[in-house]
Write a protein that holds these residues in place. Structure first.
Motif, PDB file in Angstrom:
ATOM      1  N   ASN A   1      44.698  26.252  39.477  1.00 38.27           N
ATOM      2  CA  ASN A   1      44.517  27.393  38.575  1.00 38.27           C
ATOM      3  C   ASN A   1      43.343  28.277  38.961  1.00 38.27           C
ATOM      4  O   ASN A   1      43.425  29.513  38.864  1.00 38.27           O
ATOM      5  CB  ASN A   1      44.292  26.892  37.138  1.00 38.27           C
ATOM      6  CG  ASN A   1      45.549  26.352  36.507  1.00 38.27           C
ATOM      7  OD1 ASN A   1      46.662  26.746  36.853  1.00 38.27           O
ATOM      8  ND2 ASN A   1      45.388  25.432  35.561  1.00 38.27           N
ATOM      9  N   ARG A   2      42.205  27.636  39.374  1.00 40.00           N
ATOM     10  CA  ARG A   2      40.972  28.426  39.544  1.00 40.00           C
ATOM     11  C   ARG A   2      40.204  28.106  40.821  1.00 40.00           C
ATOM     12  O   ARG A   2      39.174  28.709  41.092  1.00 40.00           O
ATOM     13  CB  ARG A   2      40.033  28.191  38.354  1.00 40.00           C
ATOM     14  CG  ARG A   2      40.617  28.478  36.989  1.00 40.00           C
ATOM     15  CD  ARG A   2      39.533  28.372  35.919  1.00 40.00           C
ATOM     16  NE  ARG A   2      38.903  27.056  35.928  1.00 40.00           N
ATOM     17  CZ  ARG A   2      37.635  26.801  35.590  1.00 40.00           C
ATOM     18  NH1 ARG A   2      36.857  27.786  35.205  1.00 40.00           N
ATOM     19  NH2 ARG A   2      37.161  25.560  35.623  1.00 40.00           N
TER      20      ARG A   2
ATOM     21  N   ASP B   1      39.234  28.873  26.424  1.00 38.57           N
ATOM     22  CA  ASP B   1      39.566  30.291  26.268  1.00 38.57           C
ATOM     23  C   ASP B   1      40.558  30.746  27.332  1.00 38.57           C
ATOM     24  O   ASP B   1      41.436  31.580  27.077  1.00 38.57           O
ATOM     25  CB  ASP B   1      38.320  31.185  26.245  1.00 38.57           C
ATOM     26  CG  ASP B   1      37.363  30.949  27.391  1.00 38.57           C
ATOM     27  OD1 ASP B   1      37.639  30.079  28.242  1.00 38.57           O
ATOM     28  OD2 ASP B   1      36.334  31.644  27.445  1.00 38.57           O
ATOM     29  N   GLY B   2      40.478  30.162  28.534  1.00 39.77           N
ATOM     30  CA  GLY B   2      41.463  30.468  29.562  1.00 39.77           C
ATOM     31  C   GLY B   2      42.848  29.975  29.180  1.00 39.77           C
ATOM     32  O   GLY B   2      43.860  30.627  29.467  1.00 39.77           O
TER      33      GLY B   2
ATOM     34  N   LYS C   1      29.347  26.091  33.198  1.00 37.13           N
ATOM     35  CA  LYS C   1      30.574  26.421  33.911  1.00 37.13           C
ATOM     36  C   LYS C   1      30.509  25.957  35.360  1.00 37.13           C
ATOM     37  O   LYS C   1      29.440  25.644  35.883  1.00 37.13           O
ATOM     38  CB  LYS C   1      30.822  27.933  33.847  1.00 37.13           C
ATOM     39  CG  LYS C   1      31.062  28.442  32.431  1.00 37.13           C
ATOM     40  CD  LYS C   1      31.281  29.935  32.414  1.00 37.13           C
ATOM     41  CE  LYS C   1      31.697  30.419  31.036  1.00 37.13           C
ATOM     42  NZ  LYS C   1      30.705  30.115  30.000  1.00 37.13           N
TER      43      LYS C   1
ATOM     44  N   LEU D   1      42.346  24.035  32.242  1.00 34.85           N
ATOM     45  CA  LEU D   1      41.662  25.318  32.107  1.00 34.85           C
ATOM     46  C   LEU D   1      40.579  25.181  31.042  1.00 34.85           C
ATOM     47  O   LEU D   1      40.698  24.322  30.160  1.00 34.85           O
ATOM     48  CB  LEU D   1      42.639  26.408  31.664  1.00 34.85           C
ATOM     49  CG  LEU D   1      43.630  26.976  32.678  1.00 34.85           C
ATOM     50  CD1 LEU D   1      44.712  27.774  31.954  1.00 34.85           C
ATOM     51  CD2 LEU D   1      42.927  27.854  33.711  1.00 34.85           C
TER      52      LEU D   1
ATOM     53  N   LEU E   1      39.145  36.690  25.864  1.00 33.05           N
ATOM     54  CA  LEU E   1      38.026  35.829  26.250  1.00 33.05           C
ATOM     55  C   LEU E   1      37.192  35.388  25.044  1.00 33.05           C
ATOM     56  O   LEU E   1      36.835  36.200  24.206  1.00 33.05           O
ATOM     57  CB  LEU E   1      37.130  36.521  27.284  1.00 33.05           C
ATOM     58  CG  LEU E   1      36.031  35.655  27.927  1.00 33.05           C
ATOM     59  CD1 LEU E   1      36.643  34.530  28.745  1.00 33.05           C
ATOM     60  CD2 LEU E   1      35.146  36.509  28.830  1.00 33.05           C
TER      61      LEU E   1
ATOM     62  N   ASP F   1      44.133  32.350  26.600  1.00 33.46           N
ATOM     63  CA  ASP F   1      44.444  33.629  27.230  1.00 33.46           C
ATOM     64  C   ASP F   1      45.672  33.547  28.138  1.00 33.46           C
ATOM     65  O   ASP F   1      46.138  34.575  28.652  1.00 33.46           O
ATOM     66  CB  ASP F   1      43.231  34.144  28.008  1.00 33.46           C
ATOM     67  CG  ASP F   1      42.155  34.703  27.093  1.00 33.46           C
ATOM     68  OD1 ASP F   1      42.442  34.940  25.903  1.00 33.46           O
ATOM     69  OD2 ASP F   1      41.008  34.896  27.556  1.00 33.46           O
ATOM     70  N   SER F   2      46.203  32.342  28.321  1.00 30.56           N
ATOM     71  CA  SER F   2      47.497  32.159  28.997  1.00 30.56           C
ATOM     72  C   SER F   2      48.607  32.086  27.952  1.00 30.56           C
ATOM     73  O   SER F   2      49.571  31.334  28.096  1.00 30.56           O
ATOM     74  CB  SER F   2      47.470  30.881  29.845  1.00 30.56           C
ATOM     75  OG  SER F   2      46.453  30.929  30.819  1.00 30.56           O
TER      76      SER F   2
END
Length: 265
Positions: free
Chosen positions: A60-61, A178-179, A210, A175, A151, A182-183
């Protein structure tokens, strides 16, 4: 109608959490402070049915989730699950570093009275986005629908159908919370925001540690998986736009005067 609000705080409880609880109780809302999942001392343990997928996080990131991010995620996810299992029709969830604006209580009561399509309503957002005004709920406040994720999980209201949709996808942690919200297009979650904001964040920095940019995975296999996953999600997001085009457009960008949180950008 009985309305419940839960405020997530690590012990010792913050003064902001106590102030918010007192305000909500004065407004006739059943407010309780709930101890969050602490990731400050190491990776939190998952419970039955929950899985932490660092592999999917890399896809994902290109970074793994930190213990603080996992703790924050579980704090929110478990409260949504608890509310659903208790049979609640709505739950208001707050983080411990926010304070109320004067109209918060009135707005909460207006939101919980809205029709069931309003699955998830943020009471503030950190990322200023293009959005469409959907519905006036007072002479001052409007429900808007953001074109992309707003966010932040400082405060929001989720109804029963929203809870159900969150729980269908939320047991796998890959995730930040908030991610995940937000998906919304991955789970058919209708997400909205209140403008102007009715809560504001205290302080200038997030308390959640983070992932460092230095830890971005550079392996070719991860880069390819991340790239194709990004394309796949982009296609799903565009399909969501097409299906719900009347709720997204025409859209205008938010302006900073909608709220007073320092981290709004």
């Amino acid at each position: 109608m009985s309305i419940n609000a839960w405020i997530i705080s690590l012990e010792p409880y913050t003064e902001e959490a106590k102030t918010l609880q007192a305000y909500l109780r004065d407004e006739g809302i059943n407010a309780a402070i709930k101890t969050g999942v602490d990731g400050r001392q190491g990776m939190p343990k998952t419970k039955s049915g929950e899985t932490l997928s660092q592999t999917q996080s890399l896809v994902n990131r290109r970074v793994e989730l930190t213990p603080s991010e996992v703790g924050c995620y579980l704090s929110h996810y478990r409260l949504v699950k608890e509310a659903y299992e208790q049979g609640l029709e709505h739950i208001c969830i707050f983080e411990s570093d926010v304070l109320p604006e004067d109209d918060l209580g009135r707005v909460i009561k207006s939101v919980v009275a809205m029709e069931s399509k309003f699955h998830f309503v943020r009471l503030m957002n950190l990322k200023m986005r293009r959005r469409k005004a959907i519905k006036a709920i007072s002479d001052k406040h409007t429900i808007t629908r953001l074109v992309r994720g707003g966010l932040g999980t400082q405060g929001y209201i989720v109804n029963r159908e929203g809870m159900r949709r969150i729980l269908t996808k939320g047991a796998e942690i890959s995730l930040p919370i908030d991610g995940f919200y937000d998906s919304f297009f991955l789970m058919g979650l209708n997400c909205y925001c209140v403008e102007p904001h009715v809560i504001y964040e205290v302080g200038e920095h997030s308390t959640i540690k983070k992932s460092s940019a230095k830890k971005v995975d550079q392996r070719l296999s991860i880069r390819l998986a991340w790239y194709f996953t990004k394309i796949y999600k982009s296609l799903l997001r565009r399909y969501d736009f097409i299906v719900n085009v009347a709720e997204y457009f025409p859209a205008k960008k938010q302006t900073k005067d909608i709220g007073r949180s320092f981290r709004m950008r």
